[in-house]
Design an enzyme around this catalytic site. Structure first.
Site, short mmCIF file in Angstrom:
data_model
loop_
_atom_site.label_atom_id
_atom_site.label_comp_id
_atom_site.label_asym_id
_atom_site.label_seq_id
_atom_site.Cartn_x
_atom_site.Cartn_y
_atom_site.Cartn_z
N GLU A 186 6.81 0.72 6.74
CA GLU A 186 5.87 -0.02 7.58
C GLU A 186 5.54 -1.37 6.95
O GLU A 186 5.05 -2.27 7.61
CB GLU A 186 4.56 0.77 7.73
CG GLU A 186 4.75 2.13 8.37
CD GLU A 186 3.46 2.93 8.39
OE1 GLU A 186 2.84 3.02 9.45
OE2 GLU A 186 3.08 3.46 7.33
N ASP A 227 3.55 -0.75 12.73
CA ASP A 227 2.99 -1.54 11.64
C ASP A 227 4.01 -2.53 11.07
O ASP A 227 3.65 -3.64 10.72
CB ASP A 227 2.48 -0.62 10.52
CG ASP A 227 1.07 -0.15 10.81
OD1 ASP A 227 0.24 -1.00 11.20
OD2 ASP A 227 0.79 1.06 10.69
N HIS A 278 -5.59 8.57 28.01
CA HIS A 278 -5.18 9.86 28.55
C HIS A 278 -4.90 9.81 30.04
O HIS A 278 -4.06 10.57 30.54
CB HIS A 278 -6.22 10.92 28.23
CG HIS A 278 -5.89 11.61 26.95
ND1 HIS A 278 -6.78 11.75 25.92
CD2 HIS A 278 -4.74 12.17 26.55
CE1 HIS A 278 -6.18 12.37 24.93
NE2 HIS A 278 -4.94 12.64 25.29
N CYS A 282 9.89 6.01 14.36
CA CYS A 282 8.83 6.79 15.01
C CYS A 282 7.75 5.90 15.62
O CYS A 282 6.73 6.38 16.07
CB CYS A 282 8.20 7.77 14.03
SG CYS A 282 7.32 6.97 12.69
C1 PEP Z 1 3.77 3.00 13.00
O1 PEP Z 1 3.11 2.22 12.30
O2 PEP Z 1 4.81 2.66 13.59
C2 PEP Z 1 3.34 4.38 13.18
C3 PEP Z 1 4.10 5.24 13.82
O3 PEP Z 1 2.14 4.74 12.67
P1 PEP Z 1 0.74 4.46 13.41
O4 PEP Z 1 1.03 3.98 14.79
O5 PEP Z 1 0.01 5.73 13.35
O6 PEP Z 1 0.14 3.39 12.53
MG MG Z 2 1.54 2.94 11.00
#
Ligand code: PEP
Ligand code: MG
Length: 768
Positions: free
Chosen positions: A617, A641, A376, A688
């Site tokens: 992922e 991931d 943060h 994302c």
């Molecule tokens: C990802 O795996 O790219 C993702 C957005 O999910 P997290 O980072 O929550 O695993």
């Molecule tokens: Mg993920």
């Protein structure tokens, strides 16, 4: 030998002065292996310099230099391999330094001292006899050199500071010291970029605030008195946080950047925190001790999680506990009177609240030994526009107070006592950067549209409950990823339908009619729930994400119903399934969603069917993408991931972090396959993962015809700027070139050059 080795390492690690460190090594090693001489040469300014010896002429410490590629020391470094000779003098690369009194030595063993593939120096042992050192000795020296490299780096960092106290008074140490100081700019310390920008200024060291752990237990006589001490501290902290947060909002910070304080307020009001502490006071401990126990219990829960984002939440709890304790004790940690506009705060770590206490104009930058991009402090520093470097492991925090620094928040480099040349260069970059900011600021409110008219909506990723406030300033066109784990993690049991639906409604409403993507529960792997332990040997390859929720339809159904109920009256809900690896998992998930939808319609809810998406992922999905895409409404690539599974690199393991490369050609090919396959069946694709926030990677995603990007709010403006300066065709040509390249390094170099040619280099480095 093992004992000796441990003793030497221990002794070295408890010493900060470089001369002493080197001195201890040569003395102890010479004795341990019964050599006639032991010396250390360190690399600087393209030469190896003798910086410590036991057995050779000490007068020459700091005066014997071997240019790279010369002498036996140079050979050891060149080969990065031990060299063991029975008679060094017979070797063609041998160079005799008569003043060192080396003539009588024949046996020679040189061991490279290596840190992260870089040869820092060479450890040499010599003997008068014409005998090779034994394998055992060589192995011992290799082990000791490997263990000591880190300590040498630490000691070097400390020693680079101007005005470091000389510990030894002899000529030889003075020479060595002078020499070490001359290399000031050679090796800046390296951390992670926390917030872009450059800071030039004077360090103000802040003592670590790990006081919480040290609070003792103390019996009490007046329980009511202690309870009221606790409550009044809570009250004051609450007031402080509120006024800080109002202040920051009034200063023009976007709501979501101040959201951390809402999270603190939520925690402050949480029953578990209050009740557990009061319970503990009632069982006879004073307020501070009771608070410590409660906070540490919470910290343990979050701190044990491997996911860096969630681990950072443990820090929030610690920060909050520290604030309450400080309030009880009347402690103020910030030396506000010492801060000025050229101050650089240097600390092990600081809390977000502490940072918010600082007038933005009152500091030039922040450098922290700990922390990560997701902490943060980094988020807030980005929001406040304070250049920040985090995770500088070798930072000698307390020794830095009062010394000059340059911190580069783009590259994560920190120059201790920089030379005039470095300062001049960075000052030039700062003024160039100011011009760049002017241009970026003008983009606010403008769409992310390419020069050939393609619009790439930019969405925001959120995770904290309190992150959801609508962003008027960020320019996000919706929420591209809302990680629902957090509401589950801050509770002592699974949250019910009503609880969840309230939380989801807040975010849906805040952004309506803009789209909001709610991801279903993604626990397991590195995200655990205290009340639902999952104990596995290989958690990342185990029971996580959709695998858990499909195995527990009762939990899944509550969440799906809560999401749908929350969406009533709005038509912006998108449901996203994480960690999918097979088609049947998608089918089963959709079936449950459909069931929840029909149930709710039957119960009289006026809801719309949400859009359904799958996260890519797991690599298996890449190869079945057309079939997967044809049964959903959208695809969202979770590169965090996907990269970890494609490259077999733990995304949380710093030792293999260099292999974790979003620009690796294999990663790019996989992403391209996903985009092309989905488009063939008419389904839009978003990214994302963190990759979407990196302007270089985003440029390639644009070239692959990505439909939207979702990233943290702080990264949006730069990505937007990049998009507005390219045509999709230009970007596609770059993709074609990148896919022909051997590795990520070459691709990065090519992209950086392209940005530089366009005058956009300032997006990814210091300067204009
Ligand atoms: C990802 O795996 O790219 C993702 C957005 O999910 P997290 O980072 O929550 O695993
Ligand atoms: Mg993920």
């Amino acid at each position: 030998m093992l004992q000796t080795l441990r003793r030497i390492v221990q002794e070295v690690n408890s010493t900060r002065d470089l001369n002493q460190v080197l001195e201890i090594i040569v003395q102890r090693v010479k004795k341990a292996i019964n050599a006639d001489a032991c010396s250390i040469y360190l690399f600087e300014n393209n030469t190896f310099t003798l910086l410590a010896t036991e057995g050779l002429n000490k007068e020459l410490v700091g005066k014997v230099h071997m240019p790279v590629g010369t002498g036996l020391v140079g050979l050891v470094a060149q080969r990065a391999d031990p060299l063991n000779l029975d008679d060094a003098q017979e070797h063609p690369r041998f160079q005799l330094f008569t003043a060192l009194n080396e003539e009588r030595f024949h046996g020679f063993v040189g061991i490279p001292i290596t840190h992260h593939r870089e040869v820092l120096g060479v450890l040499v042992a010599q003997s008068e006899s014409r005998l090779r050192f034994s394998h055992d000795i060589v192995n011992f020296l290799v082990t000791i050199a490997a263990q000591l490299a880190g300590s040498i780096i630490n000691a070097q960092a400390t020693h680079q500071l101007e005005g470091a106290e000389p510990v030894r008074q002899s000529d030889s140490s003075a020479n060595a010291r002078k020499h070490v100081q001359q290399r000031k700019d050679n090796r800046p310390l390296t951390g992670q970029p926390g917030s872009p920008g450059i800071a030039i200024g004077t360090a103000v060291s802040i003592a670590s605030s790990v006081i919480l752990d040290a609070i003792p237990d103390r019996p009490i006589t007046d329980i009511d008195d202690e309870v009221s001490v606790f409550y009044s501290a809570l009250d004051s902290v609450r007031k402080d946080i509120k006024s800080l947060s109002y202040q920051l909002l009034a200063d023009g910070l976007p709501t979501e950047d101040v959201a951390v304080f809402d999270a603190y307020l939520l925690m402050l009001d949480s029953n578990t925190l209050i009740e557990s502490t009061v319970e503990r006071i009632k069982s006879g401990n004073w307020a501070a001790g009771a608070l410590r126990e409660t906070i540490l219990e919470h910290i343990k829960l979050f701190g044990e999680m491997d996911n860096p984002y969630l681990r950072e939440r443990a820090k929030d709890i610690r920060d909050l506990g520290q604030c309450i304790f400080n309030q009880m004790q009347g402690i103020n940690e910030l030396p506000l009177d010492r801060l000025s506009r050229d101050s650089i705060i240097v600390a092990e770590d600081i809390s977000a609240t502490l940072l918010a206490d600082i007038e933005k104009t009152n500091v030039a930058g922040i450098v922290l030994k700990r922390g990560s991009r997701t902490s943060h402090v980094a988020i807030l520093a980005r929001a406040m526009g304070i250049p920040t470097v985090v995770g500088v492991h070798e930072l000698p925090v307390m020794q830095l107070d009062g010394s000059h620094l340059v911190a580069d928040g783009y590259s994560g480099k920190v120059y201790l006592s920089p030379s005039d040349t470095v300062i001049k260069e960075y000052s030039r970059l700062i003024s160039q950067e100011e011009e760049l900011f002017e241009e970026i600021r003008e983009l606010n409110g403008k769409p992310a549209t390419t020069r050939d008219g393609i619009n790439i909506p930019l969405y925001a990723n959120t995770g904290l409950v309190a992150d959801i406030s609508p962003s008027k300033h960020s320019g996000a066109e919706g929420i591209g990823l809302y990680r629902t784990e957090y509401p589950f993690m801050i509770r002592q049991r699974f949250p019910g339908e009503e609880e969840q639906s309230k939380i989801y409604r807040e975010v849906l409403q805040a952004f309506a009619p803009r789209p909001v993507v709610l991801r279903t529960l993604d626990i397991g792997g590195d995200k655990a729930l205290s009340y639902f332990p999952i104990d596995e040997d290989n958690p990342f390859l185990g029971w996580r994400g959709i695998r858990v929720t499909l195995d527990h339809p009762e939990i899944f159904m509550i969440q799906l119903r809560a999401m749908l109920i929350a969406s009533e009256g709005m038509d912006n809900l998108h449901v996203l399934f994480p960690m999918i690896s097979t088609i049947s998992e998608v089918e089963d998930s959709i079936e449950l969603l459909e069931r929840a939808f029909n149930e709710l319609l039957a119960e009289g809810y006026k809801i719309q069917r949400p859009k359904v998406g799958v996260m890519v992922e797991v690599p298996s999905l890449v190869f079945q993408i057309k079939r997967i895409a044809s049964i959903v409404d959208f695809i969202s690539i979770g590169t965090n991931d996907l990269i970890q599974y494609l490259m077999a690199v733990d995304r949380n393991n710093a030792s293999v972090a260099e292999l974790y490369e979003s620009l690796h050609p294999a990663v790019l090919s996989a992403i391209k396959m996903v985009i092309d396959g989905s488009h063939e069946v008419g389904v839009p694709v978003s990214v994302c993962g963190e990759m979407a926030g990196d302007p270089l990677a985003a440029l390639l995603l644009l070239g692959m015809t990505i439909d939207s990007l979702s990233t943290s709010v702080g990264s949006l403006p730069r990505v937007k700027w990049m998009i507005r300066n390219f045509t999709q065709q230009e970007a596609s040509d770059l993709v074609a070139q990148a896919l022909e390249m051997k590795d990520a390094w070459l691709i990065k170099k090519m992209l950086t050059n392209v940005l530089e040619e366009k005058g956009l280099g300032g997006l990814v480095r210091a300067g204009r």
